[in-house]
Motif scaffolding. Sequence first.
Motif, PDB file in Angstrom:
ATOM      1  N   ARG A  40      -3.558  -7.178   1.891  1.00 59.46           N
ATOM      2  CA  ARG A  40      -4.916  -7.288   1.338  1.00 59.46           C
ATOM      3  C   ARG A  40      -4.992  -6.498   0.036  1.00 59.46           C
ATOM      4  O   ARG A  40      -4.720  -5.286   0.045  1.00 59.46           O
ATOM      5  N   VAL A  66       3.770  -1.737   0.175  1.00 61.28           N
ATOM      6  CA  VAL A  66       4.640  -2.882   0.478  1.00 61.28           C
ATOM      7  C   VAL A  66       3.946  -4.201   0.120  1.00 61.28           C
ATOM      8  O   VAL A  66       4.590  -5.213  -0.134  1.00 61.28           O
ATOM      9  N   VAL A  99       8.472  -1.874  -4.200  1.00 58.28           N
ATOM     10  CA  VAL A  99       9.231  -2.173  -2.978  1.00 58.28           C
ATOM     11  C   VAL A  99       9.917  -3.547  -3.021  1.00 58.28           C
ATOM     12  O   VAL A  99      11.022  -3.710  -2.502  1.00 58.28           O
TER      13      VAL A  99
END
Length: 288
Positions: free
Chosen positions: A215, A233, A266
């Motif tokens: 989100r 992430v 990431v």
Amino acid sequence: MSAQILSGKVFASQFKEEAKQEALSLKEKYNVTPGLAVIIVGSNPASKVYVANKHRTCEEIGIYSEVIEMPETTTKKELIAKIDELNNRQDIHGILVQLPLPEAIAKEEADILNAIMPIKDVDGFHPVNVGKLMTGQKDCMIPCTPHGCLKMLQAANINIDGAHAVIVGRSNIVGKPMAQLLLSQNATVTICHSHTHNLKEICQSADILVAAVGRPHFITADMIKPGATVIDVGINRIAPKKLVGDVDFDNAVEVAGAITPVPGGVGLLTIAMLMQNAITAAKLQLAK
Ligand code: NDP
């Protein structure tokens, strides 16, 4: 004060270099070239880009890469037959089925992934590898994204031992293995999800906060303890050419001690760790 930016680019190139050296050493010592097969079913445009990136990175590292394209209409039986063929090939050490699968076979995903031999399961999704990770066995394949996050924390000298790590998200791909990895390094781990009460307060107590929710800007600056390490992430497309993470980076960077950006964080580590898993798979198969 602004946080230290944990650049995925810097760490990923370090991890890829490690993989390159390992590939070279396997070639020199045993005349073995690690081989990775990636199966893509259908024509999802994002999946095609991911697979092309994996193929390119394999070539850069010295890993033999085979991309197997199967039509949208592929049945579960046909896909498992292809996996079986790859399971039996000595030149292929790692097998990856690119997700998501087409809708018609998506509900068979678990059976399909379980058909990959655990020793060739470079995604680390097979229950044997999940169980080995859970029980702290060394000879296991660790899911690439959380493994990359852990390696980055270690390479950046972020203290994990005794730290309170809060992970928002409990997926099998990110949240759960991330929790297990941090626990294995002696963090005190809290896992949050969509039913968690007092999420803000829990996040505020984190020394290491990992956001894997999906989100945009879900984690706001007021949820972060000053000086905490924040690993984002999330990858959320909010406009055709605009990707953002789960963390409100622009404000969070003023509170955190260290933080990963999106893009450039990431996401880059995941592919580097896939390369490392392909090498690990080749080594495990050599040792057999
Ligand atoms: P999932 O959708 O599988 O899991 C999302 C998790 O977030 C669930 O556990 C869900 O809880 C939790 N969640 C949702 N809403 C809330 C809420 N309001 N409060 C607290 N928790 C909530 O996602 P993934 O783990 O697969 O991926 C997460 C993100 O990471 C995505 O943006 C994805 O694109 C990205 N990703 C990035 C990768 C990379 O290489 N950088 C690799 C993989 C993923 P519940 O279980 O209760 O539903």
